[in-house]
Scaffold this motif. Structure first.
Motif: not given
Length: 132
Positions: A7, A9-15, A125, A129
């Motif tokens: 989820q 990653k889909q929002a544009g964050y690397e984990t 998230l 942000r």
């Protein structure tokens, strides 16, 4: 873990999964996907992170001390007794009340009743942000 990482990653964050040298990995997490770190390497990874997501653990307290934006996912303790300053948390409705932790707190037994992954992702998230 995998659903939350997906989820984010889909929002544009690397984990990045971090684990200690002898930590058991959760189901669905492959050894190749984990960085096993201790000491200075753990500190460096936390300082490089936009947000540290952890359970109630030593690394949670370390991340707080380092000033990292931190989200604790809680199931086995009354986090209001132990939460470091500035750490955000999301707790299971099944989290114990009072001072005594869940009887399985110091075990490797996998408990059910953790907060819903979608709720955790939403809170992480928001923290990412707001941290910039």
């Amino acid at each position: 873990y995998c659903t939350l990482a997906r989820q984010l990653k889909q929002a544009g964050y690397e984990t990045t999964y971090l684990a200690g040298p002898k930590d058991r990995l959760p189901p669905g997490v492959a050894e190749a996907d984990v960085r096993r770190v201790t000491d200075l390497a753990l500190v460096e990874q936390m300082l490089a992170a936009g947000c540290v997501v952890t359970n109630d653990s030593g690394p949670m307290h370390l991340a707080a001390m380092l000033g990292c934006p931190t989200m604790a996912i809680v199931r086995t303790v009354n986090i209001t007794e132990w939460i470091p300053p500035r750490v955000k948390f999301i707790a299971s409705p099944q989290t114990p009340r009072g001072y005594r932790p869940h009887p399985e707190y110091m075990s490797d037994r996998q408990l059910d009743g953790w907060p819903a992954t979608s709720a955790v992702a939403e809170r992480v998230l928001h923290l990412l942000r707001s941290a910039g």
